[in-house]
Scaffold this motif. Structure first.
Motif, mmCIF file in Angstrom:
data_model
loop_
_atom_site.group_PDB
_atom_site.id
_atom_site.type_symbol
_atom_site.label_atom_id
_atom_site.label_comp_id
_atom_site.label_asym_id
_atom_site.label_seq_id
_atom_site.Cartn_x
_atom_site.Cartn_y
_atom_site.Cartn_z
ATOM 1 N N UNK A 189 0.840 -1.205 0.000
ATOM 2 C CA UNK A 189 0.000 0.000 0.000
ATOM 3 C C UNK A 189 0.875 1.255 0.000
ATOM 4 N N UNK A 199 2.804 1.800 -3.225
ATOM 5 C CA UNK A 199 1.940 2.295 -4.292
ATOM 6 C C UNK A 199 1.760 3.802 -4.154
ATOM 7 N N UNK A 200 1.487 4.245 -2.921
ATOM 8 C CA UNK A 200 1.283 5.680 -2.702
ATOM 9 C C UNK A 200 2.532 6.457 -3.108
ATOM 10 N N UNK A 229 0.950 7.947 -6.646
ATOM 11 C CA UNK A 229 0.015 9.012 -6.273
ATOM 12 C C UNK A 229 0.825 10.292 -6.067
ATOM 13 N N UNK A 232 -1.924 5.346 -16.575
ATOM 14 C CA UNK A 232 -2.710 6.450 -17.129
ATOM 15 C C UNK A 232 -3.937 5.918 -17.864
ATOM 16 N N UNK A 274 -6.574 4.942 -15.556
ATOM 17 C CA UNK A 274 -7.238 6.119 -14.965
ATOM 18 C C UNK A 274 -8.225 6.736 -15.956
ATOM 19 N N UNK A 275 -7.822 6.760 -17.235
ATOM 20 C CA UNK A 275 -8.706 7.296 -18.268
ATOM 21 C C UNK A 275 -10.010 6.519 -18.297
ATOM 22 N N UNK A 334 -7.687 4.482 -7.577
ATOM 23 C CA UNK A 334 -6.413 3.916 -7.161
ATOM 24 C C UNK A 334 -6.554 2.476 -6.660
ATOM 25 N N UNK A 335 -7.669 2.211 -5.972
ATOM 26 C CA UNK A 335 -7.838 0.870 -5.421
ATOM 27 C C UNK A 335 -7.942 -0.161 -6.545
ATOM 28 N N UNK A 336 -8.704 0.182 -7.595
ATOM 29 C CA UNK A 336 -8.817 -0.742 -8.737
ATOM 30 C C UNK A 336 -7.471 -0.915 -9.435
ATOM 31 N N UNK A 374 -4.567 -0.570 -8.184
ATOM 32 C CA UNK A 374 -3.707 -1.339 -7.286
ATOM 33 C C UNK A 374 -3.959 -2.837 -7.459
ATOM 34 N N UNK A 375 -5.239 -3.223 -7.484
ATOM 35 C CA UNK A 375 -5.551 -4.653 -7.549
ATOM 36 C C UNK A 375 -5.474 -5.216 -8.961
#
Lengths: 305, 322
Positions: free
Chosen positions: A118, A121-122, A126, A198, A201-202, A207-209, A211-212
């Motif tokens: 976690x 990732x941050x 992020x 990216x 995100x588009x 972020x959770x999705x 990440x997994x």
């Protein structure tokens, strides 16, 4: 195991990719008969100590105490009695320590791996203010020797009513592992192409999705590498266990059990040899089975530090 | 506690932990878009930062503070604990031993690792040959200590009594008389250091071997066309090319050696003039109940790590700049 946790920024090239043919020819010149002989001597020197104790653990108690293991070949006698004695409660009493080692190690690997993923990732994907400063701070914590933290931690555990429980060891190992884990996983995560993140995100992924669905599948080798590293470190640790678990078979792991045995019955070689091998067999299996990941983990620390 | 109860407690701990991570992810998932970034970052970092501040930063600072207090942790005594470390004759032996450990171990382990990496590179059975040297890394320091204690085992020189330790048997075969390797000062320290070298050589070998394989082939080829022989190849091609890896290996082993505790405690318990700073820290803190001195030794350990780390960083900066 090295107890240190300094990252290993090596060469800038991807290590595996540049194995060369020409270098092979050049090195042939070094491989003279003398060089080969020397390599064999080193290999024997490095293997013999372990082999001697392994062989001894299979010899009858009387034989161990009256003759060296090298006499085995002229007078072979094999028994498993030493292992039985080492595990049983009226001999070495190691069986409950063996269980404790498992109970200690599994959460002490899972917890830091998850927390570090976690955090890594941050730090990697992020954007937030003060990110670099915070990352450097976490990274720098690696140089703190754990000795510096032990006594105040112990009094914190006493105040929290956790003293003498598995919790003290789980929490301590998790804490000590985090800086290196975050650093390693961060480096692996940074290797993943920005376009991939990216694009997700588009598509509206949070972020959770990401990440997994995007990162976790790609992270398996890195997670395995760190997992093995942490497994070996926790399983083989003596200092943390001794400080927080004391010497009782209630919570103390195998390393403590064997160290105690060596202190109280230092000449009981039938128990010590079998005991040492009981403690070695699990990490050795893990290590041999997953060596590939471990080596990659050792080397990959700083490919993009 | 029964075995079932132990495993139940373990399962329970993992469940609690999974629940915490679940809550964090649930909260983080409610924020979306670039504006929520800050919130997601805080959620992801919160557990780590809490754990690190409570478990590492606070205890570290607390230990520095306690190192200025007396054995019971009651009276402020300034730098007295530190002056004890540098004046008391037992503590000076501890310092001397630590210096010897740190001077010998990294160079021998790295030297042997490098030599072996070069010797087996591209040889037949390379990966098997490497595994043999590498295996001690999977063994705990405690296990390694037992293995070597058995090698050093001593039986008095009498008729009818046979040596069971390999080293003494070799000495007897060569016509010498058996020695108490672990009792005779100051050489017993060297026999302990051998154990650490045995463990660390595999680490050095692995990292250096990978670095050697990453040397660009054209450099090797060019040197060979210039007629460079084996030694020249080692001196002018291999070593300069893997310099960054060498620095990392030396400093990593140096730091690990500085903190060595398990070996000394298991083999001699720090008796017979073999204690080192990390072992002395444990003895003073938990055996002699001298909290202040223990804390000062821990701080000293930290102070000794810093120059090695700084050297590491400087060297790596320099090699990146090139």
């Amino acid at each position: 195991m090295t107890s240190s946790s300094i990252p290993l920024p090596l060469t800038k090239q991807p290590v595996a990719a540049t194995v060369s043919v020409a270098a092979g020819r050049a090195k042939k010149r070094l491989t003279s008969p003398w060089a080969s002989l020397f390599a064999v001597v080193l290999a024997i020197l490095w293997t013999l100590p372990t082999f001697g104790l392994a062989l001894s653990s299979l010899r009858p108690e009387r034989a161990i105490k009256t003759s060296g293991w090298w006499t085995f070949f002229s007078n072979p006698q094999v028994t498993l009695d030493n292992y039985r004695a080492a595990l049983s409660s009226d001999g070495g009493g190691l069986s409950s320590y063996f269980v404790n080692s498992f109970v200690i190690t599994i959460p002490a690997v899972i917890i830091p791996v998850c927390l570090a993923s976690l955090a890594a990732y941050a730090f990697a994907w992020i954007d937030f203010k003060g990110r670099n400063l915070l990352f450097v701070a976490v990274f720098a914590l690696q140089i703190i020797p754990i000795q510096v933290t032990l006594i105040p931690l112990l009094s914190l555990y006493v105040k929290a009513g956790l003293a003498g429980s598995f919790w003290t060891i789980w929490l301590s190992h998790s804490t000590f592992a985090l800086p290196l884990a975050i650093f390693l996983l961060h480096n692996f995560m940074k290797e993943i192409p920005r376009e991939l993140i990216e694009a997700a995100r588009m598509d509206g992924a949070g972020h959770v999705q990401i990440f997994f669905r995007v990162l976790m599948p790609l992270m398996t080798p890195a997670l395995a590498a760190f997992g093995i590293f942490q497994f070996l470190w926790v399983w083989n640790d003596l200092l943390v266990a001794l400080t927080f678990a004391g010497g009782t078979p209630e919570v103390a792991p195998l390393t403590v059990g064997i160290a105690n045995l060596s202190g109280t019955r230092g000449t009981a070689w039938h128990l010590l040899s079998a005991g040492a091998f009981i403690s070695i067999v699990i990490p050795l299996t893990v290590f041999l089975a997953l060596q590939r990941f471990f080596v990659r983990g050792l080397l990959a620390g700083g490919l993009k530090g | 506690m029964s075995n079932t109860a132990k495993f139940l407690e373990m399962g329970y701990a993992i469940l609690i932990f999974v629940a915490i991570v679940g809550v964090i992810l649930f909260i983080a998932n409610r924020f979306s878009g670039r504006k929520g970034d800050r919130a997601v970052a805080s959620a992801f970092l919160a557990p780590t930062l809490i754990v690190l501040s409570v478990g590492l930063v606070y205890p570290g600072l607390r230990t520095v503070y306690e190192s200025f207090f007396d054995a019971a942790g009651k009276a402020f005594i300034g730098l007295d604990n530190y002056s004890t470390i540098f004046t008391d004759s037992d503590e000076i032996t501890v310092l001397r031993n630590t210096v010897v450990w740190v001077l010998i171990t990294p160079f021998f382990a790295t030297g042997i690792g490098l030599l072996y990496a070069i010797l087996v590179d591209k040889a037949r059975l390379e990966s098997f040959a490497k595994a043999l040297i590498f295996l001690p890394m999977a063994i705990s320091f405690v296990g390694a200590s037992i293995i070597w204690k058995f090698i050093y085992e001593y039986r008095p020189e009498q008729s009818g009594i046979k040596q069971i330790g390999l080293l003494n048997q070799v000495v007897v075969w060569l016509g010498g008389s058996p020695q108490q390797w672990l009792l005779n000062k100051p050489w017993n320290n060297v026999f302990l250091i051998v154990i650490m070298i045995w463990i660390q050589a595999g680490f050095a070998m692995t990292v250096l071997s990978a670095a050697i394989k990453a040397i660009p082939e054209d450099i090797v080829e060019a040197a060979r066309l210039d007629g460079v022989k084996a030694w020249g190849m080692f001196r002018f091609v291999t070593v300069p090319s893997i310099r960054p890896a060498l620095v990392v290996v030396l400093t990593t082993i140096g730091i690990a050696t500085l903190k060595v505790f398990d070996i000394v405690r298991t083999v001699t318990g720090g008796q017979f003039g073999t204690s080192v700073v990390a072992n002395e820290f444990y003895s003073q803190s938990f055996r002699a109940d001298n909290q202040g001195l223990g804390a000062a030794l821990a701080v000293l350990l930290f102070l000794l790590v810093i120059p090695i780390v700084l050297y590491n960083i400087r060297q790596l900066r320099a090699s990146e700049g090139r």
